[in-house]
Design an enzyme around this catalytic site. Structure first.
Site, short mmCIF file in Angstrom:
data_model
loop_
_atom_site.label_atom_id
_atom_site.label_comp_id
_atom_site.label_asym_id
_atom_site.label_seq_id
_atom_site.Cartn_x
_atom_site.Cartn_y
_atom_site.Cartn_z
CB VAL A 36 -0.52 -7.39 -3.37
CG1 VAL A 36 -0.31 -8.82 -3.84
CG2 VAL A 36 -0.61 -7.33 -1.85
CD GLU A 47 -2.14 -3.22 9.02
OE1 GLU A 47 -2.78 -2.40 8.34
OE2 GLU A 47 -1.02 -2.99 9.49
CG ASP A 62 1.69 2.55 -0.26
OD1 ASP A 62 1.57 1.70 0.64
OD2 ASP A 62 2.65 3.33 -0.32
CG ASP A 86 5.23 -9.10 4.51
OD1 ASP A 86 5.36 -10.27 4.17
OD2 ASP A 86 5.99 -8.20 4.12
NE ARG A 108 -1.54 5.12 0.48
CZ ARG A 108 -0.88 4.31 1.32
NH1 ARG A 108 -1.39 3.16 1.67
NH2 ARG A 108 0.28 4.68 1.81
P1 IMP Z 1 4.86 -6.60 8.50
O1 IMP Z 1 5.29 -5.84 9.71
O2 IMP Z 1 6.02 -7.18 7.75
O3 IMP Z 1 3.81 -7.63 8.77
O4 IMP Z 1 4.32 -5.53 7.47
C1 IMP Z 1 3.10 -5.00 7.56
C2 IMP Z 1 2.96 -3.75 6.74
O5 IMP Z 1 3.83 -3.74 5.59
C3 IMP Z 1 1.58 -3.68 6.18
O6 IMP Z 1 0.73 -3.02 7.08
C4 IMP Z 1 1.76 -2.92 4.88
O7 IMP Z 1 1.71 -1.53 5.13
C5 IMP Z 1 3.16 -3.27 4.44
N1 IMP Z 1 3.14 -4.34 3.42
C6 IMP Z 1 3.51 -5.63 3.56
N2 IMP Z 1 3.37 -6.34 2.43
C7 IMP Z 1 2.87 -5.47 1.52
C8 IMP Z 1 2.50 -5.60 0.13
O8 IMP Z 1 2.57 -6.66 -0.51
N3 IMP Z 1 2.03 -4.47 -0.45
C9 IMP Z 1 1.92 -3.27 0.19
N4 IMP Z 1 2.25 -3.12 1.49
C10 IMP Z 1 2.74 -4.20 2.15
MG MG Z 2 -0.26 -1.07 6.78
#
Ligand code: IMP
Ligand code: MG
Length: 187
Positions: A162, A108, A168, A112, A174
């Protein structure tokens, strides 16, 4: 319109603040691949690349992993055109193969809040995989809401949005060979 004007550079776009260079990424990913090869030396892992953000990372990680392995793809619904997670997780493209008895390494781009990964890892475990581990390039640890164990981590990063190296913003950036903070998402 004249065809002689140079195309504006995407890689040196002034809205980008470089954070992790291409060289730093390559060095770290090579180390991660060597570690994966050591840890999985007695088995044939199945790498699951989470589309689309992990595409470049998965490509470089597998090249750095000198081992017999398999590669599959999944797609999970993500932010859309926003910079904050909606908290909803949906499998948009599922695996084409059964994972029962397999040693899975999920690849992955970034963890986040952890909502996506905690859902995905539990989902794969429920399908009877022998083991499920996680390789993530980036860890935005300050924003974590769900606990997620990252078995192979590239870099911890601060709480900023980021882009680049697969990541993206609204499907843009990307293709950057490095990772940058997007200064103003409205531009
Ligand atoms: P989570 O479920 O909040 O952990 O988010 C995970 C997904 O959010 C990642 O796989 C990314 O696709 C997207 N994401 C989270 N932070 C960023 C960032 O800073 N830049 C781009 N995509 C992000
Ligand atoms: Mg992702």
């Amino acid at each position: 319109m004249s065809s002689s004007a140079a195309a504006p550079s995407e890689f040196s776009n002034p809205n980008l603040e470089p954070l992790i260079s291409s060289e730093q990424i390559q060095t770290r990913v090579a180390e991660m691949g060597a570690q994966v090869a050591r840890d999985y030396r007695d088995t044939t892992p199945l790498l699951i690349c989470v589309l689309k953000g992990a595409l470049l990372f998965a490509g470089d990680l597998m090249r750095a992993t000198d081992l017999r392995l398999g590669l599959e793809f999944m797609a999970i619904s993500s932010y859309g055109a926003s910079t904050r997670s909606s908290g909803e997780v949906k499998i948009v493209k599922d695996l084409d193969v059964p994972v029962e008895g397999r040693d899975i390494l999920v690849v992955e781009d970034i963890v986040d809040t952890g909502i996506t990964l905690s859902y995905l890892l539990a989902n794969l475990r429920s399908r009877g995989a022998r083991s499920v581990k996680l390789a993530a390039l980036l860890d935005k640890w300050e924003r974590r809401e769900r606990e997620v164990t990252i078995d192979y981590l590239g870099f911890k990063i601060p709480d900023a949005f980021v882009v680049g190296y697969g990541l993206d913003f609204a499907e843009r950036y990307r293709n950057l060979p490095f990772i940058a903070v997007l200064k103003d998402p409205s531009k």
